[in-house]
Design a protein around this motif. Structure first.
Motif, PDB file in Angstrom:
ATOM      1  N   ASP A 246     -25.667  79.787  59.483  1.00  0.00           N
ATOM      2  CA  ASP A 246     -27.139  80.686  58.934  1.00  0.00           C
ATOM      3  C   ASP A 246     -28.104  79.773  58.835  1.00  0.00           C
ATOM      4  O   ASP A 246     -27.934  78.776  58.032  1.00  0.00           O
ATOM      5  CB  ASP A 246     -26.583  81.478  58.051  1.00  0.00           C
ATOM      6  CG  ASP A 246     -25.324  82.579  58.216  1.00  0.00           C
ATOM      7  OD1 ASP A 246     -25.306  82.658  59.539  1.00  0.00           O
ATOM      8  OD2 ASP A 246     -24.574  82.894  57.376  1.00  0.00           O
ATOM      9  N   TYR A 247     -29.553  80.279  59.310  1.00  0.00           N
ATOM     10  CA  TYR A 247     -30.696  79.436  59.139  1.00  0.00           C
ATOM     11  C   TYR A 247     -31.749  80.371  58.568  1.00  0.00           C
ATOM     12  O   TYR A 247     -32.083  81.294  59.212  1.00  0.00           O
ATOM     13  CB  TYR A 247     -31.059  78.758  60.410  1.00  0.00           C
ATOM     14  CG  TYR A 247     -31.930  77.976  60.411  1.00  0.00           C
ATOM     15  CD1 TYR A 247     -31.699  76.543  59.708  1.00  0.00           C
ATOM     16  CD2 TYR A 247     -33.360  78.122  60.767  1.00  0.00           C
ATOM     17  CE1 TYR A 247     -32.503  75.556  59.918  1.00  0.00           C
ATOM     18  CE2 TYR A 247     -34.266  77.330  60.501  1.00  0.00           C
ATOM     19  CZ  TYR A 247     -33.930  75.857  59.857  1.00  0.00           C
ATOM     20  OH  TYR A 247     -34.748  75.114  59.911  1.00  0.00           O
TER      21      TYR A 247
ATOM     22  N   PRO B   1     -35.484  71.094  66.529  1.00  0.00           N
ATOM     23  CA  PRO B   1     -34.992  70.652  65.158  1.00  0.00           C
ATOM     24  C   PRO B   1     -34.454  71.761  63.738  1.00  0.00           C
ATOM     25  O   PRO B   1     -35.447  72.559  63.807  1.00  0.00           O
ATOM     26  CB  PRO B   1     -36.183  69.737  64.685  1.00  0.00           C
ATOM     27  CG  PRO B   1     -37.290  70.529  65.280  1.00  0.00           C
ATOM     28  CD  PRO B   1     -37.121  71.061  66.738  1.00  0.00           C
ATOM     29  N   TYR B   2     -33.600  71.623  63.055  1.00  0.00           N
ATOM     30  CA  TYR B   2     -33.147  72.347  62.210  1.00  0.00           C
ATOM     31  C   TYR B   2     -32.841  71.615  60.904  1.00  0.00           C
ATOM     32  O   TYR B   2     -32.168  70.667  60.941  1.00  0.00           O
ATOM     33  CB  TYR B   2     -31.784  73.305  62.450  1.00  0.00           C
ATOM     34  CG  TYR B   2     -31.921  74.071  63.635  1.00  0.00           C
ATOM     35  CD1 TYR B   2     -32.221  75.463  63.698  1.00  0.00           C
ATOM     36  CD2 TYR B   2     -31.638  73.617  65.025  1.00  0.00           C
ATOM     37  CE1 TYR B   2     -32.344  76.189  64.425  1.00  0.00           C
ATOM     38  CE2 TYR B   2     -31.691  74.561  66.019  1.00  0.00           C
ATOM     39  CZ  TYR B   2     -31.927  75.706  65.792  1.00  0.00           C
ATOM     40  OH  TYR B   2     -31.814  76.802  66.952  1.00  0.00           O
TER      41      TYR B   2
ATOM     42  N   MET C 259     -29.812  75.279  56.163  1.00  0.00           N
ATOM     43  CA  MET C 259     -28.512  75.737  56.860  1.00  0.00           C
ATOM     44  C   MET C 259     -27.456  76.186  55.965  1.00  0.00           C
ATOM     45  O   MET C 259     -27.410  75.526  55.031  1.00  0.00           O
ATOM     46  CB  MET C 259     -28.100  74.832  57.716  1.00  0.00           C
ATOM     47  CG  MET C 259     -28.991  74.432  59.019  1.00  0.00           C
ATOM     48  SD  MET C 259     -28.559  72.748  59.631  1.00  0.00           S
ATOM     49  CE  MET C 259     -27.091  73.256  60.552  1.00  0.00           C
ATOM     50  N   SER C 260     -26.700  77.102  55.963  1.00  0.00           N
ATOM     51  CA  SER C 260     -25.620  77.394  55.378  1.00  0.00           C
ATOM     52  C   SER C 260     -24.298  78.000  56.252  1.00  0.00           C
ATOM     53  O   SER C 260     -24.516  78.351  57.443  1.00  0.00           O
ATOM     54  CB  SER C 260     -26.026  78.594  54.528  1.00  0.00           C
ATOM     55  OG  SER C 260     -26.522  80.004  55.028  1.00  0.00           O
TER      56      SER C 260
ATOM     57  N   LYS D 234     -30.763  83.889  59.504  1.00  0.00           N
ATOM     58  CA  LYS D 234     -30.102  84.448  60.531  1.00  0.00           C
ATOM     59  C   LYS D 234     -29.197  83.555  61.199  1.00  0.00           C
ATOM     60  O   LYS D 234     -29.068  82.301  61.288  1.00  0.00           O
ATOM     61  CB  LYS D 234     -31.351  84.578  61.650  1.00  0.00           C
ATOM     62  CG  LYS D 234     -32.202  85.986  61.333  1.00  0.00           C
ATOM     63  CD  LYS D 234     -33.175  86.166  62.312  1.00  0.00           C
ATOM     64  CE  LYS D 234     -34.353  87.359  61.887  1.00  0.00           C
ATOM     65  NZ  LYS D 234     -35.209  87.744  62.840  1.00  0.00           N
ATOM     66  N   TRP D 235     -28.126  84.270  61.929  1.00  0.00           N
ATOM     67  CA  TRP D 235     -26.957  83.464  62.699  1.00  0.00           C
ATOM     68  C   TRP D 235     -27.604  82.417  63.645  1.00  0.00           C
ATOM     69  O   TRP D 235     -28.470  83.142  64.523  1.00  0.00           O
ATOM     70  CB  TRP D 235     -25.869  84.537  62.994  1.00  0.00           C
ATOM     71  CG  TRP D 235     -24.741  83.602  63.765  1.00  0.00           C
ATOM     72  CD1 TRP D 235     -23.732  83.025  63.197  1.00  0.00           C
ATOM     73  CD2 TRP D 235     -24.569  83.655  65.116  1.00  0.00           C
ATOM     74  NE1 TRP D 235     -22.830  82.578  64.335  1.00  0.00           N
ATOM     75  CE2 TRP D 235     -23.472  83.038  65.364  1.00  0.00           C
ATOM     76  CE3 TRP D 235     -25.365  84.197  66.384  1.00  0.00           C
ATOM     77  CZ2 TRP D 235     -22.822  82.810  66.606  1.00  0.00           C
ATOM     78  CZ3 TRP D 235     -24.660  84.173  67.395  1.00  0.00           C
ATOM     79  CH2 TRP D 235     -23.394  83.205  67.680  1.00  0.00           C
ATOM     80  N   ARG D 236     -26.849  81.439  63.882  1.00  0.00           N
ATOM     81  CA  ARG D 236     -27.324  80.658  65.024  1.00  0.00           C
ATOM     82  C   ARG D 236     -26.197  79.793  65.848  1.00  0.00           C
ATOM     83  O   ARG D 236     -25.175  79.612  65.006  1.00  0.00           O
ATOM     84  CB  ARG D 236     -28.203  79.382  64.662  1.00  0.00           C
ATOM     85  CG  ARG D 236     -29.669  79.756  64.056  1.00  0.00           C
ATOM     86  CD  ARG D 236     -30.627  80.348  65.414  1.00  0.00           C
ATOM     87  NE  ARG D 236     -31.916  80.349  64.732  1.00  0.00           N
ATOM     88  CZ  ARG D 236     -32.453  81.785  64.288  1.00  0.00           C
ATOM     89  NH1 ARG D 236     -31.613  82.790  64.378  1.00  0.00           N
ATOM     90  NH2 ARG D 236     -33.764  81.852  64.072  1.00  0.00           N
ATOM     91  N   ARG D 237     -26.001  79.849  66.881  1.00  0.00           N
ATOM     92  CA  ARG D 237     -24.895  78.797  67.592  1.00  0.00           C
ATOM     93  C   ARG D 237     -25.778  78.047  68.482  1.00  0.00           C
ATOM     94  O   ARG D 237     -26.722  78.169  69.444  1.00  0.00           O
ATOM     95  CB  ARG D 237     -24.176  79.771  68.467  1.00  0.00           C
ATOM     96  CG  ARG D 237     -23.163  78.812  69.167  1.00  0.00           C
ATOM     97  CD  ARG D 237     -22.192  79.651  70.202  1.00  0.00           C
ATOM     98  NE  ARG D 237     -21.240  80.427  69.710  1.00  0.00           N
ATOM     99  CZ  ARG D 237     -21.165  81.579  70.202  1.00  0.00           C
ATOM    100  NH1 ARG D 237     -21.488  82.121  71.086  1.00  0.00           N
ATOM    101  NH2 ARG D 237     -20.058  82.345  69.425  1.00  0.00           N
ATOM    102  N   VAL D 238     -25.608  76.641  68.432  1.00  0.00           N
ATOM    103  CA  VAL D 238     -26.373  75.639  69.099  1.00  0.00           C
ATOM    104  C   VAL D 238     -25.363  74.593  69.539  1.00  0.00           C
ATOM    105  O   VAL D 238     -24.024  74.304  69.008  1.00  0.00           O
ATOM    106  CB  VAL D 238     -27.717  74.888  68.317  1.00  0.00           C
ATOM    107  CG1 VAL D 238     -28.463  76.194  67.874  1.00  0.00           C
ATOM    108  CG2 VAL D 238     -26.897  74.045  67.291  1.00  0.00           C
TER     109      VAL D 238
END
Length: 329
Positions: free
Chosen positions: A166-167, A206-207, A212-213, A176-180
């Motif tokens: 989650d970012y 870049p994150y 991030m959580s 919001k959810w992320r998949r990378v």
């Protein structure tokens, strides 16, 4: 002095042959010791008398290596190496780096592997080297990174799977959810994950780790391809932020020319002499980061191109002047 130099080359080559998994050619051996091929051949013959030197043919080139573990005199760290590791670990801790805990763990393992008599012999020399050396930690953000976040990212990299988390973007009220696909970690005052959304033709992004959580490895495969070059990706910008690249041309005044000759503005820079002045050229994005860096040169650097960078510098100057006009509280 010449005899000591020969001994140093011999020991350096023994260590290199013991550390190499693929083995070294004679040309590579010569490069390791900073000598010619004939010298490498002579040292190889000496090593062959005392070690089990393995030889194999690879693409018509002979490669040599010492199989198995080297005796402890060749693998035992010296006091300078331990002091350097301890100093870097302490600097990373003061700077809040995500790598601090890993470096401290490595330091503990290295020291635990030393024999008691070796530790006693090193102690008098280690104390002043640690006490009287520091790495400068410049002003910057104080951000703590959860070790488990770094571990989860590294685990996904090693497993070749995507990363889910989650970012919370800057200014956003909720995450919001992320998949990378995890393409790299960039460590510094702020640590960034470089990630690419799978299945979409978008550039990597870049994150920030501190935003991030709920970080976890995904069940979906996703790994950096062999063609991916993190260093090349980083060189496209002056800092971390991505934008279209520009041909940057900076002219350094004669009074700071010597400093500029020893300065790295960018990994792919070129430096030209123009009379008593120096002209620096490179291709990069990150115009705001370049402009803010140029403040540190105190007016000694003139922007010759592009006009977009000159405009960004004007904006930063206006912002600085506006802050000076405000009345103190």
């Amino acid at each position: 002095m010449a005899r000591m130099e020969k001994l140093d080359r011999l020991l350096t080559l023994v260590a290199a042959l013991g550390e190499s998994a693929e083995g070294l050619t004679l040309d590579e051996m010569a490069e390791v010791i900073g000598a010619n091929r004939r010298t490498a051949e002579r040292l190889r013959d000496v090593i062959l008398v005392h070690f089990d030197l393995e030889e194999r043919i690879d693409d018509r080139h002979k490669r040599f290596r010492i199989p198995g573990a080297l005796p402890s005199p060749f693998t035992q760290p010296n006091v300078e190496e331990i002091a350097a590791l301890q100093s870097v670990a302490a600097m990373q801790r003061r700077g809040g780096s995500a790598q601090a805990e890993l470096l401290e763990s490595l330091l503990g393992k290295v020291q635990a592997g030393l024999r008691r008599e070796v530790k006693s012999r090193m102690a008098p020399d280690l104390d002043p080297l640690v006490r009287l050396q520091r790495h400068h930690v410049p002003a910057g953000p104080m951000i703590e990174h959860a070790p488990e976040t770094v571990a989860a990212i590294q685990g996904a990299m090693m497993a070749g799977v995507c990363l889910e988390f989650d970012y919370r973007a800057e200014g956003a009220s909720e995450a919001k959810w992320r998949r990378v696909v995890p393409l790299g970690l960039i460590h510094g005052a702020v640590t960034y994950l470089i990630g690419k959304i799978p299945g979409r033709d978008l550039d990597p992004v870049p994150y920030r780790l501190d935003r991030m959580s709920e970080v976890r490895a995904s069940n979906e495969p996703g790994a950096a391809g062999e063609e991916w070059d993190l260093d090349e990706w980083m060189s496209r910008s002056f800092g971390i932020w991505r934008e279209e690249g520009h041909d940057i041309v900076l002219r350094v005044a004669a009074t700071s020319a010597e400093r500029a000759r020893r300065w790295r503005f960018h990994p792919h820079q070129s430096i030209e002499e123009d009379g008593e002045e120096v002209v620096v050229r490179f291709h990069s994005g990150g115009l705001r980061e370049i402009a803010e860096h140029l403040f540190t040169w105190g007016g000694e650097v003139r922007i010759e191109a592009p006009e977009e960078l000159r405009e960004v510098m004007r904006e930063r100057l206006d912002a600085a002047q506006a802050s000076l006009k405000k009345e103190p509280l």
